[in-house]
Design an enzyme around this catalytic site. Sequence first.
Site, short mmCIF file in Angstrom:
data_model
loop_
_atom_site.label_atom_id
_atom_site.label_comp_id
_atom_site.label_asym_id
_atom_site.label_seq_id
_atom_site.Cartn_x
_atom_site.Cartn_y
_atom_site.Cartn_z
N HIS A 138 57.53 45.04 32.11
CA HIS A 138 57.88 44.74 30.72
C HIS A 138 58.50 43.36 30.57
CE1 HIS A 138 56.79 48.37 28.96
NE2 HIS A 138 57.72 49.12 29.51
N GLU B 222 31.37 44.73 43.87
CA GLU B 222 32.72 44.69 44.44
C GLU B 222 32.83 45.50 45.72
OE1 GLU B 222 35.49 46.18 41.47
OE2 GLU B 222 34.15 47.77 40.87
N ASP C 53 38.49 43.89 44.30
CA ASP C 53 38.04 44.97 45.19
C ASP C 53 37.16 44.45 46.32
OD1 ASP C 53 39.17 47.47 44.50
OD2 ASP C 53 38.14 47.32 42.59
N CYS D 123 34.90 38.50 37.51
CA CYS D 123 35.97 39.01 36.65
C CYS D 123 37.21 39.39 37.47
CB CYS D 123 35.49 40.16 35.79
SG CYS D 123 34.95 41.58 36.74
C1 PEP Z 1 38.00 43.64 40.58
O1 PEP Z 1 37.97 44.56 41.40
O2 PEP Z 1 37.94 42.43 40.89
C2 PEP Z 1 38.13 43.93 39.15
C3 PEP Z 1 38.05 42.98 38.25
O3 PEP Z 1 38.37 45.20 38.78
P1 PEP Z 1 39.77 45.96 38.93
O4 PEP Z 1 40.81 44.91 39.24
O5 PEP Z 1 39.97 46.65 37.63
O6 PEP Z 1 39.51 46.90 40.06
MG MG Z 2 37.52 46.57 40.80
#
Ligand code: PEP
Ligand code: MG
Length: 598
Positions: free
Chosen positions: A199, A441, A465, A512
Site C-alpha cells: 500500500h 513463458e 515465468d 509483457c
Molecule cells: C510473465 O510471466 O512474464 C508475465 C507477464 O505473467 P505473470 O507475471 O502474471 O506470471
Molecule cells: Mg507468467
Amino acid sequence: MRYNNNYAPKLLKGIGVSPGIIIGKAHLVDSSRVRVRYKYVRTEAEVAEEVEKFRGALLKTEQQLNILKNQMPDQVREHEFMLDSHLMILKDSMLTDATVKKIQNEKINAEWALTKSLKEVKQIFEQIDDEYIGSRIRDVQNVTERVLRNLSGKEPPHLSDINERVIIVAHDLSPADTAELNISRVMGFVTDAGGRTSHTGILAHALQIPAVVGLESVSEMVEDGDLLIVDGTTGEVVINPEDSDIIYYQEKQLQHEAYISGVSKTSHLPAITIDGHRLAVLANIEFLEEVTAVRDYGGEGIGLYRTEFLYLRSKELPTEEELFENYREVAEIIAPKPVTIRSLDLGGDKVPADFDIKKEANPALGLRAIRFCLKEPHVLKTQLRAILRASVYGEVQLMFPMVSDVEEVLVAKEILNQAKSELDREGVAYDCDLRVGIMVEVPSAVTIAEVLARHVEFFSIGTNDLIQYALAIDRDNEHVAYLFQPFHPAILRMIHQVVKAAKQAGIPVSICGEMAGDPLCIPFLVGLGLDQLSMNARAIPLIKNLIRLISLEEARTDVENMMRFETADEVKAYAMERAMILVPEFGEKGRQQEILLR
Ligand code: PEP
Ligand code: MG
C-alpha cells in the site's frame, strides 16, 4: 533494539516503489507491535467480560477507520477502497467470530485469542501463490494491530500533528496511517516491511512521493531527526550522509526532475527509433481502476490484463455477468486502443475457495494457468463467454498463459469455439475475428515456437515465468532471487528464438514480463525487432523516450554484441554502459560501492 548509528551501514538498499530523490529529516513513526500476554480467564463472568472488551475494541476500531476515511486527503481519495477493505476485514468472521469462540471455548483473554486467529488467517494466506493477494495479509495484520492497541488502551501513532516537511520512517504503514498523514508535510516514505505491491507504494505513487520499502530494519537504524537521502528509483537510502553524498544526490535529483518532466511531456508521442522503426508501448494491468492511468502515462493500449483478482477476492467464483461487465468496461475505457485479456492464470496454491484441490508440493510446476482451466473447462468457458461478449465493445484480444504444448492450444481453442457456438445459438453478439494468442513463458513453448506459431495469431513472451522456468529459480523465493537474471545468455537466446519463429510465421510478438519496462533491456529488445512492449504504466514515458534515442541499426549491433557474451554479468555491464551513454541521468556507476566502503 536500536542500532548505534556510528556503526550502522550508511547505505541501505530496499525496493524503490515510487521514483524520485529527496533529502530531508526523518520522522520516526512508532508502529511497533503491541506486546500480547496470555491470560487464563476462569469464570463465566470473566469470559463474558473479555468478549465484551473485544467487541468494544472492534467498535472503536471501526469508528477510528470511518473517521480516517472521511479525513482522507483529496489526492488519494480514489484509494479509499483500501480503508474499505480494512473495514471489511474487521467484520470478517475468521477474525471476529473465531476470536469470540476462542475466548469462550479456550478460556483465554481477548488479546491472546485475537493473536491466535491472526495466526490461522496467516497460514491460509501463506498458501496463496500470488504476490499481490499474498501481500494483503499485511492488511489483516494492520487491522489486528489496531484492534490490539484499542484492547490495550495504547494510543495509535499520531501522524496528523507533523508540522515540518519530513521523510516518514516506519516499520510498516497501513492505509489508515497514511490517511491520517498531513500529506503536504510528507516528502517521502521508507519502511522496513513491504514489497512491490504494498500500500505504501501504491499511495506514494498516487501522491508522486518517493518511497522505498522492504528495508527490513531501517526503523531501528534511524533516529528521529536523522538526515536521510531517499532514492525511490534505485531503492537506495543513505542515513546521515556526508556533504559529498548530498551534493551527489542533489545533482542526481535535479537531473532526475529535469529528465522526468521532459520525458512526461512526450509520453503521448509514439515510440519511434531515430531511424523510423515504431514499437507499440502498452501497459500491464490487474484492476479495472488502473485503466485511466494507462492513458495518462501514454500507454497505447493494454498488452496484458491479468484477470485473477476477480476470482480470488471472494469465496464464490465470479459470474459470467460480473466478468462481462468488468471486461466490457476495460474495453470501452481503453477503446479504440486494444486490450489483451489473459485467461485465468490460477492454480497451484492460487485456487478459488470453491475448488477442493490438494496442496501441491511444487505449485509453480503444478496445475496452474491453462492446465487448471483445461481441468475445469466450465470455468474457462464462462470466462471465454464473458471475453467474447465484451469483444464488441472495443479492441479485444485473448491470450492463454503458460502454454507448454500444442495440444493445450487446440483444446483451449475448441472450448472457445464451443463458447462461440453457444453465443450464436443465443443470438448474442461477439467479435468473430477475435484474435487469439499465447504467452510464451515455458521453455518447451520456446523450443516448439515455430509449431505453436501455426496455431495462434500472436505471441507474448512472459519473461517473469520464462526466467523462472528456464533458470530453475522460484521467482517468489528471496533466497534464490540473486539468480533471477534477465541477461542470462540462455534467456537472451530464448527470446531471440521466439521472435525469429514469430517473424517467420508472420505473427506479431510482444514482451509483457518485467524486462519490457527495464531501461537496460530496451536496446536488446528493440534490436531483436519486437513489435510491442507491455509494462507497468508508470514506466511507459521513460521507455518510450529511450526508444526515441535509439536507432534500430545500432540496437541490432547491440544484440549481436550481447549474444556473444558468456555470462549474465558481462551482458549486464554492456547494457549499463549503453544506457549510460543514451541517458546520462541514469547516474554514475560506483557511487553505491563508494559509500558502502566508507
Ligand atoms: C510473465 O510471466 O512474464 C508475465 C507477464 O505473467 P505473470 O507475471 O502474471 O506470471
Ligand atoms: Mg507468467
